[in-house]
Design a protein around this motif. Structure first.
Motif, PDB file in Angstrom:
ATOM      1  N   ASP A 109       0.801  -1.278  -0.164  1.00 31.35           N
ATOM      2  CA  ASP A 109       0.017  -0.133  -0.064  1.00 31.35           C
ATOM      3  C   ASP A 109       0.929   1.358   0.131  1.00 31.35           C
ATOM      4  O   ASP A 109       0.246   2.305   0.280  1.00 31.35           O
ATOM      5  CB  ASP A 109      -1.076   0.053   1.091  1.00 31.35           C
ATOM      6  CG  ASP A 109      -2.308  -0.334   0.762  1.00 31.35           C
ATOM      7  OD1 ASP A 109      -2.584  -0.354  -0.683  1.00 31.35           O
ATOM      8  OD2 ASP A 109      -3.336  -0.739   1.426  1.00 31.35           O
ATOM      9  N   ASN A 110       1.927   1.242  -0.496  1.00 30.81           N
ATOM     10  CA  ASN A 110       2.828   2.296  -0.584  1.00 30.81           C
ATOM     11  C   ASN A 110       2.212   3.182  -2.043  1.00 30.81           C
ATOM     12  O   ASN A 110       2.221   2.704  -2.828  1.00 30.81           O
ATOM     13  CB  ASN A 110       4.344   1.932  -0.817  1.00 30.81           C
ATOM     14  CG  ASN A 110       4.845   1.380   0.543  1.00 30.81           C
ATOM     15  OD1 ASN A 110       4.788   1.836   1.578  1.00 30.81           O
ATOM     16  ND2 ASN A 110       5.478   0.455   0.354  1.00 30.81           N
ATOM     17  N   ALA A 111       1.956   4.606  -1.668  1.00 31.66           N
ATOM     18  CA  ALA A 111       1.662   5.163  -2.921  1.00 31.66           C
ATOM     19  C   ALA A 111       2.620   5.962  -3.961  1.00 31.66           C
ATOM     20  O   ALA A 111       3.550   6.059  -3.285  1.00 31.66           O
ATOM     21  CB  ALA A 111       0.871   6.482  -2.274  1.00 31.66           C
ATOM     22  N   ILE A 112       2.286   5.861  -5.074  1.00 28.84           N
ATOM     23  CA  ILE A 112       3.506   6.193  -6.229  1.00 28.84           C
ATOM     24  C   ILE A 112       2.423   7.152  -7.217  1.00 28.84           C
ATOM     25  O   ILE A 112       1.673   6.678  -7.698  1.00 28.84           O
ATOM     26  CB  ILE A 112       3.900   4.911  -6.974  1.00 28.84           C
ATOM     27  CG1 ILE A 112       4.724   4.198  -6.103  1.00 28.84           C
ATOM     28  CG2 ILE A 112       5.043   5.466  -7.836  1.00 28.84           C
ATOM     29  CD1 ILE A 112       6.052   4.688  -5.301  1.00 28.84           C
ATOM     30  N   LEU A 113       3.089   8.174  -7.544  1.00 27.79           N
ATOM     31  CA  LEU A 113       2.505   9.076  -8.566  1.00 27.79           C
ATOM     32  C   LEU A 113       2.957   8.457  -9.722  1.00 27.79           C
ATOM     33  O   LEU A 113       3.855   8.201  -9.976  1.00 27.79           O
ATOM     34  CB  LEU A 113       2.987  10.470  -8.191  1.00 27.79           C
ATOM     35  CG  LEU A 113       2.469  11.535  -9.290  1.00 27.79           C
ATOM     36  CD1 LEU A 113       1.234  11.606  -9.262  1.00 27.79           C
ATOM     37  CD2 LEU A 113       3.307  12.853  -9.339  1.00 27.79           C
ATOM     38  N   ASP A 114       1.555   8.300 -10.535  1.00 26.84           N
ATOM     39  CA  ASP A 114       1.734   7.483 -11.726  1.00 26.84           C
ATOM     40  C   ASP A 114       1.605   8.486 -13.041  1.00 26.84           C
ATOM     41  O   ASP A 114       0.708   9.288 -13.369  1.00 26.84           O
ATOM     42  CB  ASP A 114       0.853   6.449 -11.976  1.00 26.84           C
ATOM     43  CG  ASP A 114       0.881   5.486 -13.231  1.00 26.84           C
ATOM     44  OD1 ASP A 114       1.879   5.232 -13.494  1.00 26.84           O
ATOM     45  OD2 ASP A 114       0.131   4.864 -13.504  1.00 26.84           O
ATOM     46  N   TYR A 115       2.569   8.179 -14.135  1.00 22.26           N
ATOM     47  CA  TYR A 115       2.362   9.036 -15.334  1.00 22.26           C
ATOM     48  C   TYR A 115       2.267   7.850 -16.378  1.00 22.26           C
ATOM     49  O   TYR A 115       2.621   8.006 -17.430  1.00 22.26           O
ATOM     50  CB  TYR A 115       3.565   9.691 -15.558  1.00 22.26           C
ATOM     51  CG  TYR A 115       3.473  11.233 -14.765  1.00 22.26           C
ATOM     52  CD1 TYR A 115       2.638  12.039 -15.236  1.00 22.26           C
ATOM     53  CD2 TYR A 115       4.270  11.443 -13.730  1.00 22.26           C
ATOM     54  CE1 TYR A 115       2.434  13.371 -14.622  1.00 22.26           C
ATOM     55  CE2 TYR A 115       4.124  12.433 -13.021  1.00 22.26           C
ATOM     56  CZ  TYR A 115       3.318  13.648 -13.546  1.00 22.26           C
ATOM     57  OH  TYR A 115       3.090  14.630 -12.657  1.00 22.26           O
ATOM     58  N   GLY A 116       2.028   6.444 -15.955  1.00 19.20           N
ATOM     59  CA  GLY A 116       1.961   5.501 -17.246  1.00 19.20           C
ATOM     60  C   GLY A 116       0.439   5.522 -17.097  1.00 19.20           C
ATOM     61  O   GLY A 116       0.253   5.117 -18.569  1.00 19.20           O
ATOM     62  N   MET A 117      -0.381   5.426 -16.431  1.00 14.76           N
ATOM     63  CA  MET A 117      -1.817   5.579 -16.350  1.00 14.76           C
ATOM     64  C   MET A 117      -2.380   4.376 -17.198  1.00 14.76           C
ATOM     65  O   MET A 117      -2.967   4.620 -18.316  1.00 14.76           O
ATOM     66  CB  MET A 117      -2.229   6.957 -17.036  1.00 14.76           C
ATOM     67  CG  MET A 117      -2.057   8.022 -16.128  1.00 14.76           C
ATOM     68  SD  MET A 117      -2.334   7.990 -14.180  1.00 14.76           S
ATOM     69  CE  MET A 117      -4.151   7.599 -14.208  1.00 14.76           C
ATOM     70  N   ALA A 118      -1.972   3.138 -16.930  1.00 10.24           N
ATOM     71  CA  ALA A 118      -2.452   2.057 -17.544  1.00 10.24           C
ATOM     72  C   ALA A 118      -2.329   1.911 -18.974  1.00 10.24           C
ATOM     73  O   ALA A 118      -3.167   1.747 -19.732  1.00 10.24           O
ATOM     74  CB  ALA A 118      -3.866   1.769 -17.194  1.00 10.24           C
ATOM     75  N   LEU A 119      -0.869   2.405 -19.572  1.00  5.18           N
ATOM     76  CA  LEU A 119      -0.809   2.444 -21.078  1.00  5.18           C
ATOM     77  C   LEU A 119      -1.761   3.492 -21.597  1.00  5.18           C
ATOM     78  O   LEU A 119      -2.121   3.120 -22.595  1.00  5.18           O
ATOM     79  CB  LEU A 119      -0.766   0.906 -21.581  1.00  5.18           C
ATOM     80  CG  LEU A 119       0.538   0.258 -21.074  1.00  5.18           C
ATOM     81  CD1 LEU A 119       0.863  -0.150 -19.893  1.00  5.18           C
ATOM     82  CD2 LEU A 119       0.521  -1.223 -22.236  1.00  5.18           C
ATOM     83  N   ARG A 120      -1.971   4.638 -20.919  1.00  2.71           N
ATOM     84  CA  ARG A 120      -2.915   5.563 -21.551  1.00  2.71           C
ATOM     85  C   ARG A 120      -4.349   5.257 -21.715  1.00  2.71           C
ATOM     86  O   ARG A 120      -5.076   6.048 -22.291  1.00  2.71           O
ATOM     87  CB  ARG A 120      -2.316   5.993 -22.735  1.00  2.71           C
ATOM     88  CG  ARG A 120      -0.943   6.535 -22.805  1.00  2.71           C
ATOM     89  CD  ARG A 120      -0.638   7.219 -24.178  1.00  2.71           C
ATOM     90  NE  ARG A 120       0.633   7.861 -24.105  1.00  2.71           N
ATOM     91  CZ  ARG A 120       1.766   7.586 -24.150  1.00  2.71           C
ATOM     92  NH1 ARG A 120       2.057   6.016 -24.289  1.00  2.71           N
ATOM     93  NH2 ARG A 120       2.789   8.275 -24.224  1.00  2.71           N
ATOM     94  N   ALA A 121      -4.821   4.172 -20.976  1.00  2.00           N
ATOM     95  CA  ALA A 121      -6.084   3.676 -20.952  1.00  2.00           C
ATOM     96  C   ALA A 121      -7.014   4.555 -19.878  1.00  2.00           C
ATOM     97  O   ALA A 121      -8.111   4.567 -19.946  1.00  2.00           O
ATOM     98  CB  ALA A 121      -6.148   2.080 -20.466  1.00  2.00           C
ATOM     99  N   VAL A 122      -6.264   5.239 -18.941  1.00  2.00           N
ATOM    100  CA  VAL A 122      -6.853   5.837 -17.863  1.00  2.00           C
ATOM    101  C   VAL A 122      -6.558   7.411 -18.203  1.00  2.00           C
ATOM    102  O   VAL A 122      -5.447   7.837 -18.037  1.00  2.00           O
ATOM    103  CB  VAL A 122      -6.295   5.595 -16.480  1.00  2.00           C
ATOM    104  CG1 VAL A 122      -7.031   6.308 -15.427  1.00  2.00           C
ATOM    105  CG2 VAL A 122      -6.809   4.049 -16.168  1.00  2.00           C
ATOM    106  N   HIS A 123      -7.645   8.181 -18.429  1.00  4.16           N
ATOM    107  CA  HIS A 123      -7.219   9.678 -18.675  1.00  4.16           C
ATOM    108  C   HIS A 123      -8.203  10.636 -17.623  1.00  4.16           C
ATOM    109  O   HIS A 123      -7.957  11.878 -17.717  1.00  4.16           O
ATOM    110  CB  HIS A 123      -7.656  10.028 -20.031  1.00  4.16           C
ATOM    111  CG  HIS A 123      -9.079  10.088 -20.465  1.00  4.16           C
ATOM    112  ND1 HIS A 123      -9.940   9.225 -20.171  1.00  4.16           N
ATOM    113  CD2 HIS A 123      -9.837  10.932 -21.224  1.00  4.16           C
ATOM    114  CE1 HIS A 123     -11.212   9.440 -20.428  1.00  4.16           C
ATOM    115  NE2 HIS A 123     -11.280  10.719 -21.012  1.00  4.16           N
ATOM    116  N   ILE A 124      -9.020   9.979 -16.945  1.00  6.14           N
ATOM    117  CA  ILE A 124      -9.599  10.760 -15.846  1.00  6.14           C
ATOM    118  C   ILE A 124      -9.052  10.398 -14.688  1.00  6.14           C
ATOM    119  O   ILE A 124      -8.754  11.313 -13.843  1.00  6.14           O
ATOM    120  CB  ILE A 124     -11.168  10.530 -15.966  1.00  6.14           C
ATOM    121  CG1 ILE A 124     -11.840  11.058 -17.197  1.00  6.14           C
ATOM    122  CG2 ILE A 124     -11.927  10.915 -14.631  1.00  6.14           C
ATOM    123  CD1 ILE A 124     -13.321  10.505 -17.445  1.00  6.14           C
TER     124      ILE A 124
END
Length: 438
Positions: A47-62
């Motif tokens: 449960d360590n939080a990581i800020l993500d810029y992968g966003m599920a291979l661009r599938a998540v945009h919201i």
């Protein structure tokens, strides 16, 4: 090797269901798997939080686990999720996409982008009676099917008869496409490309106010070739109506996926009725095209998520947020690179709603080792940034957090340039996905 990696490789070829998620695409320090996501963050098994810029291979945009979208999917699960005949939400979703995208008269849903683009190729071949496909060489991935993979270095398992049917032209170079068409007169069924990937299309060479895309369309019309735009990445990011609307261009066929349902498995092939209806059944006496026929292609949960994603985008200014955040992020990266004297060795660019970064060595050559080091150091500072995919839930606080991580990372990056990356990189260098040998 972590226990999770061992278990993944034992159970799944490649250890993941998309090669871009494979362990060879990330530094050693990045966990082999994550447990969950929320907003702009992902969480490991502790449960360590990581800020993500992968966003599920661009599938998540919201944003991950957006409550209203998840609830809309859940309501469709309560309705049965998959019925014996077409569902109400299936019809509603189809009509929604038709109303939304200017070039679309009919749509067929499926579960991933590869099958959607391959369906567009099949329709094009049936419509024209031709076999060859012209695809853009500058865009890395269009489908896992033979017609595309045969044009990459990974040709094992592909019949020899398929190897010469896909031709390549360069983005923003209309003469390269003209040359292909001249060399293969009346043989090309379709031209397939993304409307944009790392930059806007250049201005048309003959028609002021238009672009390279319009030149491609004119060539296709002149030679009876189907014009296919793959909007897997550009759709619902460049504009809610797609990059087609943004660039004022209409295709014969188009494909969508990824962000259209904020991470739920929904993709589509869509376009002109005269082509799409080749896959229909009501035209008695016409020879049939067996188009997509998938048990789960119109799964109700995903289509409910798609409908709610569109509603969310109408209610909130998602697209403008992506463009604005990307512009700010690009400036922060560029300014910091300059301040560390790295402007020649670390570059950021691209369309603001979908930026990119590039890493270079002292000889100004593209460097995978330095890219690996950059991702490693950013992750050590709380940010996963294998590429730059943005979402609506990326906040000003996230931007500031990213800036701090970049400052610490560029300090190491500069030392690695001077001393050699081997002193700072832990584990192996990431590898290209499209390579012939492991």
């Amino acid at each position: 090797m972590s226990n999770y990696r061992q278990r993944l490789l034992k159970a799944i070829p490649g250890g993941a269901h998309t090669y871009s998620r494979g362990y060879d695409q990330f530094p050693e320090c990045v966990p082999s798997l994550f447990k969950r996501g929320k907003g702009s963050y992902i969480y490991d098994d502790k449960d360590n939080a990581i800020l993500d810029y992968g966003m599920a291979l661009r599938a998540v945009h919201i944003g991950y686990a957006e409550d209203t979208i998840d609830l809309a999917a859940y309501r469709q699960i309560e309705n049965g999720n998959n019925l014996t005949r077409p569902s109400l939400v299936e019809l509603e979703a189809a009509e929604l996409l038709i109303d939304l995208i200017d070039s679309v008269d009919m749509v067929k849903f499926t579960k991933n982008g590869s099958t959607a683009v391959s369906a567009a190729v099949k329709l094009s071949r049936a419509y024209t009676g031709r076999d060859k496909v012209a695809r853009c060489s500058d865009q890395p991935f269009l489908s896992y099917d033979d017609w595309f993979i045969s044009s990459t270095p990974i040709t094992r398992g592909i019949p020899k008869a398929s190897l010469n049917n896909t031709l390549k032209f360069a983005y923003d170079d209309i003469h390269s496409l003209e040359k292909l068409i001249d060399e293969h007169e009346n043989e090309i069924a379709c031209v397939v490309l993304e409307p944009s990937s790392v930059k806007h299309p250049v201005d048309s060479i003959t028609h002021p106010g238009e672009t390279f895309l319009h030149d491609v369309k004119r060539l296709c019309e002149k030679h009876g070739i189907v014009f296919v735009l793959d909007e897997m990445i550009t759709g619902f990011r460049w504009h809610i109506k797609g990059a087609q609307h943004y660039y004022n261009i209409q295709s014969d066929l188009c494909t969508f996926g990824k962000a259209m349902a904020n991470g739920f498995s929904v993709a589509a092939v869509a376009g002109k009725r005269e082509i799409m209806e080749l896959g229909s059944i009501e035209l008695i006496g016409r020879e049939r095209v067996f188009l997509l026929s998938t048990t789960h292609g119109a799964e109700m949960s995903g289509l409910g998520a798609f409908k709610e994603t569109v509603a969310f985008m109408h209610k909130h200014d998602v697209v403008s947020s992506l463009w604005d955040y990307g512009e700010k992020l690009k400036k922060i990266i560029s300014d910091l690179a300059n301040s560390f004297g790295l402007s020649e060795y670390f570059k950021v660019g691209g369309v603001n709603c979908s930026p990119y970064y590039l890493t270079y060595d002292l000889e100004h050559k593209a460097s995978l080792p330095l890219r690996t080091l950059f991702v490693q150091e950013m992750f050590k500072n709380g940010v996963l940034i294998p590429w730059l995919a943005l979402c609506y839930r990326h906040s000003d606080a996230d931007l500031e957090f990213t800036k701090v991580a970049l400052e610490k990372t560029f300090y190491v990056y500069k030392k690695a340039l001077e001393d050699g990356y081997n002193k700072y990189l832990i584990g192996d260098v990431i590898k290209p996905v499209f390579r012939r040998f492991n």
